[in-house]
Design a protein around this motif. Sequence first.
Motif, PDB file in Angstrom:
ATOM      1  N   TRP A  21     -65.113  46.586  34.918  1.00  0.00           N
ATOM      2  CA  TRP A  21     -66.461  46.792  34.397  1.00  0.00           C
ATOM      3  C   TRP A  21     -66.724  45.861  33.205  1.00  0.00           C
ATOM      4  O   TRP A  21     -67.844  45.390  33.023  1.00  0.00           O
ATOM      5  N   ALA A  22     -65.701  45.594  32.411  1.00  0.00           N
ATOM      6  CA  ALA A  22     -65.864  44.676  31.285  1.00  0.00           C
ATOM      7  C   ALA A  22     -66.183  43.261  31.783  1.00  0.00           C
ATOM      8  O   ALA A  22     -67.037  42.573  31.214  1.00  0.00           O
ATOM      9  N   GLU A  23     -65.510  42.823  32.849  1.00  0.00           N
ATOM     10  CA  GLU A  23     -65.798  41.511  33.424  1.00  0.00           C
ATOM     11  C   GLU A  23     -67.214  41.473  33.986  1.00  0.00           C
ATOM     12  O   GLU A  23     -67.920  40.472  33.855  1.00  0.00           O
ATOM     13  N   ALA A  24     -67.636  42.566  34.617  1.00  0.00           N
ATOM     14  CA  ALA A  24     -68.991  42.623  35.163  1.00  0.00           C
ATOM     15  C   ALA A  24     -70.019  42.556  34.042  1.00  0.00           C
ATOM     16  O   ALA A  24     -71.051  41.887  34.169  1.00  0.00           O
ATOM     17  N   ALA A  25     -69.754  43.258  32.928  1.00  0.00           N
ATOM     18  CA  ALA A  25     -70.672  43.227  31.789  1.00  0.00           C
ATOM     19  C   ALA A  25     -70.711  41.824  31.177  1.00  0.00           C
ATOM     20  O   ALA A  25     -71.771  41.348  30.771  1.00  0.00           O
ATOM     21  N   GLU A  26     -69.566  41.165  31.125  1.00  0.00           N
ATOM     22  CA  GLU A  26     -69.526  39.796  30.606  1.00  0.00           C
ATOM     23  C   GLU A  26     -70.314  38.861  31.519  1.00  0.00           C
ATOM     24  O   GLU A  26     -71.067  38.005  31.051  1.00  0.00           O
ATOM     25  N   TYR A  27     -70.155  39.034  32.833  1.00  0.00           N
ATOM     26  CA  TYR A  27     -70.887  38.213  33.797  1.00  0.00           C
ATOM     27  C   TYR A  27     -72.396  38.450  33.659  1.00  0.00           C
ATOM     28  O   TYR A  27     -73.184  37.519  33.796  1.00  0.00           O
ATOM     29  N   ALA A  28     -72.786  39.698  33.376  1.00  0.00           N
ATOM     30  CA  ALA A  28     -74.208  40.027  33.248  1.00  0.00           C
ATOM     31  C   ALA A  28     -74.775  39.582  31.903  1.00  0.00           C
ATOM     32  O   ALA A  28     -75.985  39.659  31.697  1.00  0.00           O
ATOM     33  N   GLY A  29     -73.909  39.166  30.972  1.00  0.00           N
ATOM     34  CA  GLY A  29     -74.381  38.643  29.694  1.00  0.00           C
ATOM     35  C   GLY A  29     -74.529  39.688  28.608  1.00  0.00           C
ATOM     36  O   GLY A  29     -75.336  39.522  27.695  1.00  0.00           O
ATOM     37  N   ALA A  30     -73.732  40.749  28.657  1.00  0.00           N
ATOM     38  CA  ALA A  30     -73.801  41.783  27.626  1.00  0.00           C
ATOM     39  C   ALA A  30     -73.226  41.259  26.318  1.00  0.00           C
ATOM     40  O   ALA A  30     -72.354  40.382  26.308  1.00  0.00           O
ATOM     41  N   ASP A  31     -73.727  41.818  25.194  1.00  0.00           N
ATOM     42  CA  ASP A  31     -73.260  41.396  23.873  1.00  0.00           C
ATOM     43  C   ASP A  31     -71.816  41.821  23.621  1.00  0.00           C
ATOM     44  O   ASP A  31     -71.003  41.047  23.140  1.00  0.00           O
ATOM     45  N   ASP A  32     -71.497  43.066  23.934  1.00  0.00           N
ATOM     46  CA  ASP A  32     -70.143  43.600  23.754  1.00  0.00           C
ATOM     47  C   ASP A  32     -69.657  44.083  25.127  1.00  0.00           C
ATOM     48  O   ASP A  32     -69.788  45.257  25.460  1.00  0.00           O
ATOM     49  N   PRO A  33     -69.106  43.187  25.966  1.00  0.00           N
ATOM     50  CA  PRO A  33     -68.785  43.529  27.353  1.00  0.00           C
ATOM     51  C   PRO A  33     -67.893  44.756  27.544  1.00  0.00           C
ATOM     52  O   PRO A  33     -68.206  45.591  28.391  1.00  0.00           O
ATOM     53  N   PRO A  34     -66.790  44.924  26.797  1.00  0.00           N
ATOM     54  CA  PRO A  34     -65.951  46.099  27.073  1.00  0.00           C
ATOM     55  C   PRO A  34     -66.688  47.423  26.819  1.00  0.00           C
ATOM     56  O   PRO A  34     -66.591  48.348  27.618  1.00  0.00           O
ATOM     57  N   VAL A  35     -67.440  47.498  25.731  1.00  0.00           N
ATOM     58  CA  VAL A  35     -68.141  48.740  25.391  1.00  0.00           C
ATOM     59  C   VAL A  35     -69.276  48.990  26.375  1.00  0.00           C
ATOM     60  O   VAL A  35     -69.435  50.101  26.898  1.00  0.00           O
ATOM     61  N   PHE A  36     -70.078  47.950  26.652  1.00  0.00           N
ATOM     62  CA  PHE A  36     -71.209  48.116  27.554  1.00  0.00           C
ATOM     63  C   PHE A  36     -70.732  48.406  28.976  1.00  0.00           C
ATOM     64  O   PHE A  36     -71.307  49.247  29.672  1.00  0.00           O
ATOM     65  N   GLY A  37     -69.667  47.736  29.418  1.00  0.00           N
ATOM     66  CA  GLY A  37     -69.121  47.983  30.749  1.00  0.00           C
ATOM     67  C   GLY A  37     -68.626  49.411  30.899  1.00  0.00           C
ATOM     68  O   GLY A  37     -68.843  50.052  31.928  1.00  0.00           O
ATOM     69  N   GLU A  38     -67.964  49.927  29.870  1.00  0.00           N
ATOM     70  CA  GLU A  38     -67.483  51.315  29.908  1.00  0.00           C
ATOM     71  C   GLU A  38     -68.653  52.294  29.932  1.00  0.00           C
ATOM     72  O   GLU A  38     -68.614  53.301  30.647  1.00  0.00           O
ATOM     73  N   ARG A  39     -69.707  52.006  29.176  1.00  0.00           N
ATOM     74  CA  ARG A  39     -70.869  52.884  29.153  1.00  0.00           C
ATOM     75  C   ARG A  39     -71.550  52.923  30.528  1.00  0.00           C
ATOM     76  O   ARG A  39     -71.911  53.986  31.027  1.00  0.00           O
ATOM     77  N   VAL A  40     -71.674  51.762  31.165  1.00  0.00           N
ATOM     78  CA  VAL A  40     -72.277  51.704  32.498  1.00  0.00           C
ATOM     79  C   VAL A  40     -71.381  52.413  33.502  1.00  0.00           C
ATOM     80  O   VAL A  40     -71.872  53.146  34.370  1.00  0.00           O
ATOM     81  N   ARG A  41     -70.075  52.246  33.384  1.00  0.00           N
ATOM     82  CA  ARG A  41     -69.137  52.917  34.304  1.00  0.00           C
ATOM     83  C   ARG A  41     -69.304  54.426  34.230  1.00  0.00           C
ATOM     84  O   ARG A  41     -69.412  55.102  35.251  1.00  0.00           O
ATOM     85  N   ARG A  42     -69.354  54.970  33.008  1.00  0.00           N
ATOM     86  CA  ARG A  42     -69.509  56.407  32.855  1.00  0.00           C
ATOM     87  C   ARG A  42     -70.846  56.889  33.404  1.00  0.00           C
ATOM     88  O   ARG A  42     -70.930  57.933  34.052  1.00  0.00           O
ATOM     89  N   LYS A  43     -71.895  56.126  33.153  1.00  0.00           N
ATOM     90  CA  LYS A  43     -73.215  56.509  33.638  1.00  0.00           C
ATOM     91  C   LYS A  43     -73.261  56.491  35.168  1.00  0.00           C
ATOM     92  O   LYS A  43     -73.801  57.403  35.795  1.00  0.00           O
ATOM     93  N   VAL A  44     -72.670  55.466  35.766  1.00  0.00           N
ATOM     94  CA  VAL A  44     -72.648  55.372  37.226  1.00  0.00           C
ATOM     95  C   VAL A  44     -71.839  56.520  37.824  1.00  0.00           C
ATOM     96  O   VAL A  44     -72.252  57.127  38.817  1.00  0.00           O
ATOM     97  N   LEU A  45     -70.704  56.850  37.214  1.00  0.00           N
ATOM     98  CA  LEU A  45     -69.911  57.981  37.715  1.00  0.00           C
ATOM     99  C   LEU A  45     -70.692  59.286  37.598  1.00  0.00           C
ATOM    100  O   LEU A  45     -70.654  60.124  38.508  1.00  0.00           O
ATOM    101  N   ARG A  46     -71.403  59.456  36.505  1.00  0.00           N
ATOM    102  CA  ARG A  46     -72.207  60.671  36.319  1.00  0.00           C
ATOM    103  C   ARG A  46     -73.330  60.736  37.364  1.00  0.00           C
ATOM    104  O   ARG A  46     -73.565  61.770  37.985  1.00  0.00           O
ATOM    105  N   LEU A  47     -74.014  59.617  37.593  1.00  0.00           N
ATOM    106  CA  LEU A  47     -75.083  59.586  38.590  1.00  0.00           C
ATOM    107  C   LEU A  47     -74.545  59.793  40.006  1.00  0.00           C
ATOM    108  O   LEU A  47     -75.181  60.466  40.828  1.00  0.00           O
ATOM    109  N   ALA A  48     -73.375  59.244  40.296  1.00  0.00           N
ATOM    110  CA  ALA A  48     -72.769  59.430  41.621  1.00  0.00           C
ATOM    111  C   ALA A  48     -72.389  60.890  41.840  1.00  0.00           C
ATOM    112  O   ALA A  48     -72.588  61.434  42.935  1.00  0.00           O
ATOM    113  N   ALA A  49     -71.848  61.533  40.802  1.00  0.00           N
ATOM    114  CA  ALA A  49     -71.506  62.953  40.930  1.00  0.00           C
ATOM    115  C   ALA A  49     -72.764  63.784  41.160  1.00  0.00           C
ATOM    116  O   ALA A  49     -72.763  64.728  41.970  1.00  0.00           O
TER     117      ALA A  49
END
Length: 171
Positions: A112-140
Amino acid sequence: MSAFIGATVTYQKHLKAEALSIHRNLTPLWRRRYGGHVVNGRRTEGKRLALLEAPGAAGITLRDVLSERTCPEDRMLALIPGDPRLARILAQLKPEEQAVMLALGLNGVVTWAEAAEYAGADDPPVFGERVRRKVLRLAAEQRRRDVLRRPGPPSDLRRPGQKGEQEGAST
């Protein structure tokens, strides 16, 4: 003496064939000829392989002349998910979060950090983790809603007896 000459000629033929084979193997593909035929005992001229970057008239290369093989819609169609569950999750994400989730499906993007970096996020590890948690919550939540949408068992289905009753026991 004639045996010596015969052996020498045989070795010369093998040596010449070996040299020709090595020469063919070392010749670059764009200099080789292919498609030649033998007509009346003579080998006809073959064709050469054309390089896409070979300069042509007025500095135009063959690659410039060839038509493009992709459709203008291909980039947009690649972003449309084939799974309706994925489309429902993507619809609930912000555009920058969608970019991270779609980047995760690309070749070479593993985390997810690599994906956030590819998408151009400012802080890829933090933003990638936040998106991962949100996606898992939405999938559940999608799974929970899918279970609620499933039709229940028919009402005429016999249920086993309760409180120690025997099935099929008459009262």
